[in-house]
Design a protein around this motif. Sequence first.
Motif, PDB file in Angstrom:
ATOM      1  N   ALA A 257     -42.919  23.418  60.999  1.00 25.36           N
ATOM      2  CA  ALA A 257     -44.054  24.310  60.739  1.00 25.36           C
ATOM      3  C   ALA A 257     -43.754  25.243  59.578  1.00 25.36           C
ATOM      4  O   ALA A 257     -44.615  25.514  58.732  1.00 25.36           O
ATOM      5  N   ILE A 258     -42.513  25.733  59.513  1.00 29.92           N
ATOM      6  CA  ILE A 258     -42.123  26.642  58.429  1.00 29.92           C
ATOM      7  C   ILE A 258     -42.028  25.895  57.105  1.00 29.92           C
ATOM      8  O   ILE A 258     -42.569  26.334  56.081  1.00 29.92           O
ATOM      9  N   LEU A 259     -41.341  24.763  57.109  1.00 28.14           N
ATOM     10  CA  LEU A 259     -41.145  23.981  55.886  1.00 28.14           C
ATOM     11  C   LEU A 259     -42.463  23.551  55.257  1.00 28.14           C
ATOM     12  O   LEU A 259     -42.556  23.412  54.027  1.00 28.14           O
ATOM     13  N   SER A 260     -43.476  23.345  56.090  1.00 32.85           N
ATOM     14  CA  SER A 260     -44.759  22.857  55.573  1.00 32.85           C
ATOM     15  C   SER A 260     -45.405  23.844  54.607  1.00 32.85           C
ATOM     16  O   SER A 260     -46.306  23.477  53.858  1.00 32.85           O
ATOM     17  N   THR A 261     -44.945  25.091  54.605  1.00 36.46           N
ATOM     18  CA  THR A 261     -45.522  26.113  53.725  1.00 36.46           C
ATOM     19  C   THR A 261     -44.711  26.330  52.453  1.00 36.46           C
ATOM     20  O   THR A 261     -45.124  27.095  51.581  1.00 36.46           O
ATOM     21  N   PHE A 262     -43.551  25.681  52.346  1.00 35.12           N
ATOM     22  CA  PHE A 262     -42.669  25.923  51.208  1.00 35.12           C
ATOM     23  C   PHE A 262     -43.229  25.310  49.928  1.00 35.12           C
ATOM     24  O   PHE A 262     -43.844  24.237  49.968  1.00 35.12           O
ATOM     25  N   PRO A 263     -43.003  25.948  48.784  1.00 31.35           N
ATOM     26  CA  PRO A 263     -43.467  25.398  47.503  1.00 31.35           C
ATOM     27  C   PRO A 263     -42.689  24.145  47.118  1.00 31.35           C
ATOM     28  O   PRO A 263     -41.592  23.884  47.649  1.00 31.35           O
ATOM     29  N   LYS A 264     -43.232  23.383  46.182  1.00 35.41           N
ATOM     30  CA  LYS A 264     -42.633  22.108  45.775  1.00 35.41           C
ATOM     31  C   LYS A 264     -41.194  22.267  45.304  1.00 35.41           C
ATOM     32  O   LYS A 264     -40.318  21.465  45.654  1.00 35.41           O
ATOM     33  N   ALA A 265     -40.938  23.306  44.515  1.00 36.63           N
ATOM     34  CA  ALA A 265     -39.598  23.485  43.955  1.00 36.63           C
ATOM     35  C   ALA A 265     -38.563  23.712  45.053  1.00 36.63           C
ATOM     36  O   ALA A 265     -37.451  23.170  44.994  1.00 36.63           O
ATOM     37  N   LYS A 266     -38.917  24.482  46.049  1.00 33.31           N
ATOM     38  CA  LYS A 266     -37.984  24.771  47.141  1.00 33.31           C
ATOM     39  C   LYS A 266     -37.738  23.521  47.977  1.00 33.31           C
ATOM     40  O   LYS A 266     -36.614  23.262  48.426  1.00 33.31           O
ATOM     41  N   LEU A 267     -38.769  22.727  48.201  1.00 35.15           N
ATOM     42  CA  LEU A 267     -38.613  21.482  48.946  1.00 35.15           C
ATOM     43  C   LEU A 267     -37.720  20.500  48.191  1.00 35.15           C
ATOM     44  O   LEU A 267     -36.922  19.776  48.796  1.00 35.15           O
ATOM     45  N   ALA A 268     -37.850  20.492  46.869  1.00 29.88           N
ATOM     46  CA  ALA A 268     -37.021  19.593  46.052  1.00 29.88           C
ATOM     47  C   ALA A 268     -35.546  19.964  46.179  1.00 29.88           C
ATOM     48  O   ALA A 268     -34.677  19.081  46.279  1.00 29.88           O
ATOM     49  N   ILE A 269     -35.249  21.248  46.194  1.00 30.91           N
ATOM     50  CA  ILE A 269     -33.863  21.700  46.340  1.00 30.91           C
ATOM     51  C   ILE A 269     -33.322  21.312  47.708  1.00 30.91           C
ATOM     52  O   ILE A 269     -32.184  20.819  47.838  1.00 30.91           O
ATOM     53  N   LEU A 270     -34.134  21.499  48.743  1.00 26.25           N
ATOM     54  CA  LEU A 270     -33.703  21.145  50.092  1.00 26.25           C
ATOM     55  C   LEU A 270     -33.476  19.644  50.228  1.00 26.25           C
ATOM     56  O   LEU A 270     -32.511  19.207  50.864  1.00 26.25           O
ATOM     57  N   PHE A 271     -34.356  18.861  49.599  1.00 26.01           N
ATOM     58  CA  PHE A 271     -34.198  17.406  49.688  1.00 26.01           C
ATOM     59  C   PHE A 271     -32.920  16.957  48.977  1.00 26.01           C
ATOM     60  O   PHE A 271     -32.237  16.041  49.443  1.00 26.01           O
ATOM     61  N   GLU A 272     -32.597  17.603  47.883  1.00 30.10           N
ATOM     62  CA  GLU A 272     -31.369  17.272  47.155  1.00 30.10           C
ATOM     63  C   GLU A 272     -30.130  17.621  47.984  1.00 30.10           C
ATOM     64  O   GLU A 272     -29.136  16.901  47.947  1.00 30.10           O
ATOM     65  N   GLN A 273     -30.217  18.695  48.777  1.00 29.81           N
ATOM     66  CA  GLN A 273     -29.075  19.133  49.571  1.00 29.81           C
ATOM     67  C   GLN A 273     -28.924  18.365  50.883  1.00 29.81           C
ATOM     68  O   GLN A 273     -27.804  18.132  51.343  1.00 29.81           O
ATOM     69  N   TYR A 274     -30.059  17.993  51.494  1.00 28.06           N
ATOM     70  CA  TYR A 274     -30.003  17.410  52.844  1.00 28.06           C
ATOM     71  C   TYR A 274     -30.800  16.106  52.973  1.00 28.06           C
ATOM     72  O   TYR A 274     -31.588  15.947  53.914  1.00 28.06           O
ATOM     73  N   PRO A 275     -30.613  15.132  52.090  1.00 26.41           N
ATOM     74  CA  PRO A 275     -31.434  13.914  52.164  1.00 26.41           C
ATOM     75  C   PRO A 275     -31.254  13.134  53.474  1.00 26.41           C
ATOM     76  O   PRO A 275     -32.223  12.598  54.024  1.00 26.41           O
ATOM     77  N   GLU A 276     -30.022  13.070  53.986  1.00 25.50           N
ATOM     78  CA  GLU A 276     -29.776  12.310  55.216  1.00 25.50           C
ATOM     79  C   GLU A 276     -30.396  13.002  56.423  1.00 25.50           C
ATOM     80  O   GLU A 276     -31.009  12.349  57.283  1.00 25.50           O
ATOM     81  N   ASP A 277     -30.247  14.314  56.505  1.00 26.49           N
ATOM     82  CA  ASP A 277     -30.831  15.054  57.625  1.00 26.49           C
ATOM     83  C   ASP A 277     -32.349  14.938  57.625  1.00 26.49           C
ATOM     84  O   ASP A 277     -32.977  14.813  58.684  1.00 26.49           O
ATOM     85  N   ILE A 278     -32.946  14.981  56.452  1.00 26.83           N
ATOM     86  CA  ILE A 278     -34.402  14.874  56.335  1.00 26.83           C
ATOM     87  C   ILE A 278     -34.866  13.484  56.762  1.00 26.83           C
ATOM     88  O   ILE A 278     -35.861  13.348  57.491  1.00 26.83           O
ATOM     89  N   ALA A 279     -34.146  12.460  56.340  1.00 23.03           N
ATOM     90  CA  ALA A 279     -34.502  11.092  56.726  1.00 23.03           C
ATOM     91  C   ALA A 279     -34.394  10.917  58.240  1.00 23.03           C
ATOM     92  O   ALA A 279     -35.272  10.321  58.874  1.00 23.03           O
ATOM     93  N   GLN A 280     -33.334  11.450  58.841  1.00 22.09           N
ATOM     94  CA  GLN A 280     -33.133  11.315  60.284  1.00 22.09           C
ATOM     95  C   GLN A 280     -34.172  12.090  61.085  1.00 22.09           C
ATOM     96  O   GLN A 280     -34.446  11.759  62.235  1.00 22.09           O
TER      97      GLN A 280
END
Length: 270
Positions: A138-161
């Motif tokens: 619910a929180i992540l759904s409000t984050f801007p594109k740039a912040k989501l891109a940084i998180l995806f770069e840091q945690y790609p495996e966790d996000i996929a799981q």
Amino acid sequence: MSSITRLLSILELFSEAKPFLSAEDVAAELECSAPTAYRYVRELVDAGLLVRFTGGEYGLGPRIIRLDYRLRASDPLLAIGQPIMHELSEHSGFDVVMSRWYGNELVDTHRETYDAALDLRYGRGRPRPLFLGAAPKAILSTFPKAKLAILFEQYPEDIAQSGLGTTLEEFRASLLKIRRAGFYLSRDELEHGVSALASPLFTDDSSEAVGSLALIIPTQRLEFANLERLVESLREAAARTSQRTRAAIESRGTAAASLSHTVSPTRRST
């Protein structure tokens, strides 16, 4: 790393698995000399952040408890949210949990308990997974594109799981669906037998959430629950908490600005 950073990092060495440490343990963890470790530990004891036990071991000290109390008392989101959470819990018949996003950590800050028999794995102050469960999504759904891109770069495996996608585009698309809905329902994601409905919380006019409110629902009760009504009640409670918190923060800022204008600068004597 500065001396103060190394000093404070000692507090992070304590955990549920290791509630007590010796100065030698600290020296080994920090890769520093024994005299340096003893000096650091002594300073933390003097500050009340550590306490020494018989046998030469140390544990977290009473000042941390006092700081936690002050944090609770000074957090406007928590102060305003607690009575609303209590009302929501009584109205819905379920536990209500407030979670906050700090940097790259998600922690629960308060729980209004309706069912005392419901034993949750996570509680106040214990970091939770960043991408599993209703609250973070619910929180992540409000984050801007740039912040989501940084998180995806840091945690790609966790996000996929977590089921949010294996590419940045899938990640953003999954969260966009949640953002449009205004809530997220998780089923057994974080704990078996426990589901949750979460909606984001805001403290200013920014579209980026700082936390969430969640209704904790035993999964076996989902099929008997009126989800539409629960979602409506949850979203209303989250919106009311956010609105009142924004107003309180703005009022505090206005009062501080007014005070600064009424206080005359001290004249230098000649």
